[in-house]
Motif scaffolding. Structure first.
Motif, PDB file in Angstrom:
ATOM      1  N   UNK A  92      70.611 -25.622  11.634  1.00 43.86           N
ATOM      2  CA  UNK A  92      71.332 -24.624  10.848  1.00 43.86           C
ATOM      3  C   UNK A  92      72.452 -25.238  10.017  1.00 43.86           C
ATOM      4  N   UNK A  93      72.194 -26.428   9.484  1.00 51.19           N
ATOM      5  CA  UNK A  93      73.152 -27.113   8.621  1.00 51.19           C
ATOM      6  C   UNK A  93      72.469 -27.560   7.345  1.00 51.19           C
ATOM      7  N   UNK A 104      79.686 -32.419   2.210  1.00 50.58           N
ATOM      8  CA  UNK A 104      80.211 -31.471   3.187  1.00 50.58           C
ATOM      9  C   UNK A 104      79.072 -30.967   4.064  1.00 50.58           C
ATOM     10  N   UNK A 105      79.127 -31.237   5.374  1.00 49.15           N
ATOM     11  CA  UNK A 105      78.139 -30.648   6.278  1.00 49.15           C
ATOM     12  C   UNK A 105      78.551 -29.208   6.577  1.00 49.15           C
ATOM     13  N   UNK A 106      77.684 -28.257   6.227  1.00 50.98           N
ATOM     14  CA  UNK A 106      78.052 -26.851   6.336  1.00 50.98           C
ATOM     15  C   UNK A 106      77.008 -26.056   7.096  1.00 50.98           C
ATOM     16  N   UNK A 107      77.486 -25.164   7.961  1.00 49.51           N
ATOM     17  CA  UNK A 107      76.588 -24.215   8.610  1.00 49.51           C
ATOM     18  C   UNK A 107      75.908 -23.403   7.513  1.00 49.51           C
ATOM     19  N   UNK A 108      74.618 -23.156   7.678  1.00 46.74           N
ATOM     20  CA  UNK A 108      73.869 -22.496   6.612  1.00 46.74           C
ATOM     21  C   UNK A 108      72.883 -21.487   7.175  1.00 46.74           C
ATOM     22  N   UNK A 109      72.710 -20.410   6.435  1.00 45.29           N
ATOM     23  CA  UNK A 109      71.709 -19.407   6.772  1.00 45.29           C
ATOM     24  C   UNK A 109      70.661 -19.427   5.668  1.00 45.29           C
ATOM     25  N   UNK A 111      66.522 -20.075  -0.266  1.00 48.46           N
ATOM     26  CA  UNK A 111      67.900 -20.464  -0.575  1.00 48.46           C
ATOM     27  C   UNK A 111      68.648 -20.678   0.729  1.00 48.46           C
ATOM     28  N   UNK A 112      69.763 -21.383   0.625  1.00 49.16           N
ATOM     29  CA  UNK A 112      70.649 -21.608   1.770  1.00 49.16           C
ATOM     30  C   UNK A 112      71.989 -20.992   1.439  1.00 49.16           C
ATOM     31  N   UNK A 113      72.569 -20.278   2.406  1.00 46.42           N
ATOM     32  CA  UNK A 113      73.877 -19.651   2.222  1.00 46.42           C
ATOM     33  C   UNK A 113      74.909 -20.385   3.056  1.00 46.42           C
ATOM     34  N   UNK A 114      76.064 -20.675   2.442  1.00 46.68           N
ATOM     35  CA  UNK A 114      77.155 -21.365   3.113  1.00 46.68           C
ATOM     36  C   UNK A 114      78.438 -20.575   2.894  1.00 46.68           C
TER      37      UNK A 114
END
Length: 140
Positions: A27-28, A43-48, A53-56
């Motif tokens: 989930x990153x 930037x390592x970001x949690x993503x949905x 697409x990926x949401x951060x």
């Protein structure tokens, strides 16, 4: 070793799966954020993920200030320039992504998804002094 660098190295070495030092699973994403003065920051970001697409979210751990990378993504959106993101897979894949900041009901609905994803996000609201966390869609 720098905490973020440890996450980046683990992400790249394990097909995008990170379970140490924090359990993120897949989930990153790694976002290559353009800096104002040139160059980029990863930037390592949690993503949905949703619909390709990926949401951060720019939560900054509940800080009352936006993380610096938020401004880089806003500049990229304004200039209609894609950013590179590294996404989980075997191997990790780098794709160019269009940046779109969510607003209104769309942003609010995605914020609820982030809070459902991790209770930590709900906790961040308590220390952010009313700051609304920006959420970005990164679409290939």
């Amino acid at each position: 070793m720098d905490f973020n660098q440890q996450i980046i190295d683990t992400f790249r070495a394990n097909g995008g799966e990170v379970n140490e030092p924090i359990r993120f699973g897949r989930a990153l994403v790694l976002v290559h954020v353009p800096k104002k003065e040139g160059g980029e920051r990863i930037a390592p970001l949690a993503a949905i993920p949703e619909d390709g697409a990926w949401h951060v979210v720019g939560s900054a751990g509940g800080s009352p200030k936006h993380p610096a990378w938020v401004y880089g993504l806003r500049r990229a959106q304004e200039a209609a320039e894609p950013v590179d993101i590294e996404i989980p897979g075997e191997p990790v894949e780098t794709v160019a992504a269009k940046v779109s900041e969510l607003t209104g009901e769309e942003r609010d609905a995605m914020w609820e998804r982030f809070k459902a994803f991790s209770s930590g996000f709900a906790e961040y609201e308590k220390t952010a002094e009313g700051r609304v966390f920006p959420i970005f869609r990164l679409s290939a």
